[in-house]
Design an enzyme around this catalytic site. Structure first.
Site, mmCIF file in Angstrom:
data_model
loop_
_atom_site.group_PDB
_atom_site.id
_atom_site.type_symbol
_atom_site.label_atom_id
_atom_site.label_comp_id
_atom_site.label_asym_id
_atom_site.label_seq_id
_atom_site.Cartn_x
_atom_site.Cartn_y
_atom_site.Cartn_z
ATOM 1 N N GLU A 1 39.751 35.110 40.093
ATOM 2 C CA GLU A 1 41.248 34.652 39.785
ATOM 3 C C GLU A 1 42.186 35.778 40.265
ATOM 4 O OE1 GLU A 1 41.795 34.297 35.498
ATOM 5 O OE2 GLU A 1 43.902 35.443 35.637
ATOM 6 N N GLU B 1 51.792 38.436 36.490
ATOM 7 C CA GLU B 1 51.909 38.302 34.861
ATOM 8 C C GLU B 1 53.105 39.170 34.501
ATOM 9 O OE1 GLU B 1 48.038 37.653 32.678
ATOM 10 O OE2 GLU B 1 47.487 39.080 34.286
#
Lengths: 489, 289
Positions: B159, B164
């Site tokens: 990932e 974020e």
């Protein structure tokens, strides 16, 4: 990264300067005259680093009732450099002033702060403490752009504090750089010390979600009378800080642009004062910069204020307790707030020209009216701090009452006269205004009663009147009272 | 180019200029920098309505359909939908909206857009221009997942979190990489704090450039993190003896995900200050190789 960024900014600045030169050159070619001058003021942001910056000679003004010795400008606890401002908050019993508070005002023309978005500083305290208030924009003049944050939590370690400027574009000539006030309510009356350092106006660029409010953001509907004035309150400005937390600043009215939807009904001044001019309904809103303020005031002007009938008796034959038509004898109170049983609100104080309602009349004078609410009983007191009143030469008492609610058949107001209050022998007598008396009103809703003093059976010492009671036992809770006087027929 | 030597940090913009005008000077600097300019996939979100179905599909629900615990394995509080109330293209922007409303047992709704099965790519430059929302508990992200997660369950499939963001820290974003021995709380991760600005008041470009042995993370042309196999070797966590610990798993095609979660282990729950709806605006997504 930081250095790279600085470098880029410097490049931009150069470009700006260059652009300016070109513009100026063009300006010359177009024959602008010397008359085209815009007055500008200094744009310095720093207020205190290791010493006051550009504040002039005479910049420190403590509040009149504060402790004048509280602040010093040579604090040795520093966030940066070698000096801070040290404020020693005095104990609550300090005879030289029980709190610390002052403004720092530029000794000179003031600054153009419109390029900044916040006042920032570092602060810490000798113990964890909640500072009462800190802000800027107070100049002991109009204080037009005062902005204040209350209840600021200070720890024992240095931290940066940010006070957002509600609308920087307004601050083109500001002298009030800093204001603070704090006492010992939160520390049990014991003093403490706090230090502030590196105080400056800054362009942070990290503030967001500007949210001005009037009336604390609520929508209020009110009936008002012609000629009355209303100060718009609950003026705040909330911004989201880089920490993600919202901070709310109390903002002065001049940061806002107020608007009345129908200026024939009411207008609003720059200072947030509404004046009711005509009948009808208007909606008062506000903007700050480009932001619409939350909060709306919907005013319905219901016409002229329904004043009580104006007394016509010769003042020579009158002893007045509360009337705009006569000089009134001094009273101790228009509401004694007798605990624990009294619930009545209104009538605070002893000044007949500063009670609950003050209605401007068309001739420029004022109609003062007492408005008792939550009435169970209340008194006018003429004892203790003032002389007992001699009404022995009077034959009647006159009272105007306007009941501000519907009247039930069991409702009443019992009037009671008491003599000798606080000095020994007390006599008293009652007279009851029943529901039919109270329902017998003029076109403005007033019941006018003229009662012979002889009807107050038991009130036998009229030379020493101490109290007049209004007693409803909560059957009636909201009344206006005006023109309370004794007279000799 | 002296700046690189001086500060060991580079300006992407400056490098592009060099690439264009000097025709890709290959430097001997220690960091590999973004230099891929061959646009192979883009969505400028210029057609109003639902997102382009040839590039995007949706992850719907609360994660149970995907075999996860409710809350997408993170105790997230939202139920993802494909309704226009939660996701639509409007005025040149993709708009993802998180709402406070009861739906299918959840108290919040939002959306999660994915290119799984429609577009994936091994290596390259992935970037998006985004204006982020605000508020405690709001957790948007632009990220990549390996296309073999069905065969090689996460974290083995890898990932890459390009961006974020936690809504209660409006000046900070996170760039991370997850794999075996470095995932969840132990992911390789770095914060980027923007100066004199914040992420909820305007658009910013979030990107990575990814090659066989590096992933470089940038914001608006500031390179702030470079993850390499050496990084993994230094930071891998061996507690519990994970299989293939520290393996560089970023050697296969990855697909894109854009989502806005509400609540969960990382951001915590919304609080009284959190206002709904919250919107995340995406101006474009561009992929280069």
């Amino acid at each position: 990264m930081r250095k790279m960024k600085n470098k880029r900014f410097i490049t931009y600045r150069k470009a700006l300067v260059f652009g300016l030169i070109i513009t100026l050159t063009l300006g010359c070619e177009r024959d602008f005259t010397d008359d085209v001058k815009v007055a500008t003021f200094g744009t310095e942001g720093d207020i205190f680093t290791d010493s006051p910056i550009g504040m002039g000679e005479d910049f420190y003004f403590p509040y009149g009732d504060s402790n004048f010795e509280a602040a010093s400008f040579d604090g040795t606890e520093v966030f940066e450099g070698n000096t801070s401002i040290e404020v020693n908050v005095p104990n609550a019993d300090n005879p030289n002033g029980a709190y610390a508070g002052a403004i720092l005002r530029i000794d000179g023309a003031g600054r153009d702060l419109s390029g900044f978005d916040a006042l920032t500083f570092y602060a810490k305290a000798s113990q964890g403490v909640t500072l009462d208030a800190i802000g800027f924009g107070e100049d002991f003049g109009e204080n037009k752009y005062q902005a204040t944050v209350t209840d600021i939590s200070l720890g024992t370690g240095w931290a940066k504090y940010i006070i957002p400027i509600p609308d920087p574009s307004k601050l083109i000539q500001e002298r009030g750089m800093l204001r603070y006030a704090t006492g010992t309510q939160n520390t049990g009356g014991f003093g403490y010390t706090f230090w502030i350092d590196e105080i400056r106006f800054e362009k942070l660029g990290t503030l967001a979600q500007p949210r001005p409010r009037i009336l604390n953001g609520s929508t209020i509907t009110e009936n008002v009378f012609l000629g009355s004035t209303i100060q718009i309150t609950g003026l705040t400005y909330t911004a989201n800080l880089p920490s993600g937390n919202n901070l709310t600043v109390a903002a002065a009215p001049s940061y806002y642009n107020f608007e009345s939807s129908d200026t024939t009904v009411a207008t609003v001044s720059e200072l947030g004062v509404i004046t009711v001019l005509g009948e009808g309904t208007t909606t008062v809103t506000a903007t700050m910069g480009n932001e619409e303020a939350e909060g709306t005031l919907i005013l319905t002007s219901v016409g002229a204020f329904p004043s009580a009938p104006i007394p016509t008796r010769d003042a020579a034959n009158v002893v007045s307790l509360f009337s705009d038509a006569y000089s009134n004898v001094p009273v101790r109170h228009y509401n004694g707030f007798f605990l624990p049983f009294q619930t009545t609100e209104g009538g605070a104080g002893s000044d007949p020209n500063n009670v609950d309602l003050q209605v401007p009349l068309t001739d420029g004078s004022f109609d003062n009216i007492i408005n008792y609410t939550s009435l169970n009983f209340v008194s006018f007191g003429m004892y203790e701090t003032v002389s007992l009143v001699d009404v022995s030469a009077m034959t009647h008492i006159h009272i105007d009452i306007n009941v501000r609610e519907s009247i039930e058949s069991s409702d009443f107001i019992r009037l009671s006269l008491e003599s000798g209050t606080g000095v020994g022998a007390i006599t008293s007598g009652d007279f009851v205004l029943n529901s039919s008396t109270l329902s017998n009103v003029d076109e403005n809703g007033w019941t006018s009663v003229d009662i012979p003093l002889s009807s107050f059976f038991g009130f036998s010492d009229p030379a020493n009147l101490g109290q007049l009671f209004f007693i409803s036992d909560a059957t009636i809770s909201n009344i206006w009272v005006d023109n309370v006087y004794f007279y000799n027929e | 180019m002296k700046h690189i030597k001086l500060f060991n940090k580079i300006k992407l913009v400056a490098i592009f200029m060099v690439a264009v005008f000097l025709n890709a000077c290959n430097t001997d600097e220690t960091q590999v920098v973004a230099e891929l300019t061959n646009l192979v996939k883009q969505d400028e979100f210029n057609i109003d309505g639902a997102p382009d179905s040839s590039l995007w599909t949706y992850d719907l629900g609360n994660g149970t359909d995907q075999g996860l615990e409710p809350g997408w394995g993170n105790n997230e509080l939202q139920f993802y939908t494909d309704r226009p109330e939660n996701i639509k293209v409007e005025n040149g922007l993709l708009v993802i909206t998180a709402r406070e409303e009861a739906l299918n047992g959840a108290n919040y709704t939002s959306a999660r857009l994915t290119s799984q099965g429609l577009f994936d790519q091994q290596y390259g430059r992935f970037e998006a221009r985004i204006r982020l929302p605000l508020g405690k508990g709001i957790w948007p992200a632009f990220w990549l997942l390996g296309n073999d997660c069905n065969e090689n369950p996460w974290p083995q499939c890898g990932e890459i979190d390009i961006m974020e963001y936690l809504g209660d820290a409006p000046t900070v974003i996170l760039g991370s990489a997850h794999g075996p021995g470095y995932n969840a709380g132990d992911a390789i991760s770095k914060e980027y704090e923007i100066e004199n600005d914040r992420f909820d008041t305007g658009f910013h470009v979030f990107g990575i450039e990814w090659g066989p042995d590096y992933i470089n993370y940038y914001v608006d042309g500031d390179l702030y993190q470079s993850i390499t196999p050496e990084t993994l070797a230094e930071e891998v966590v061996l507690d519990g003896d994970p299989v293939n610990a520290g393996e560089w798993v970023f050697n296969r095609p990855f697909y894109m995900i854009i989502n806005m979660a509400v609540g969960g282990n990382l951001p915590g729950s919304p609080n009284a200050q959190t206002e709904f709806p919250q919107r995340m605006y995406i101006d474009y997504v561009r992929v280069y190789n």
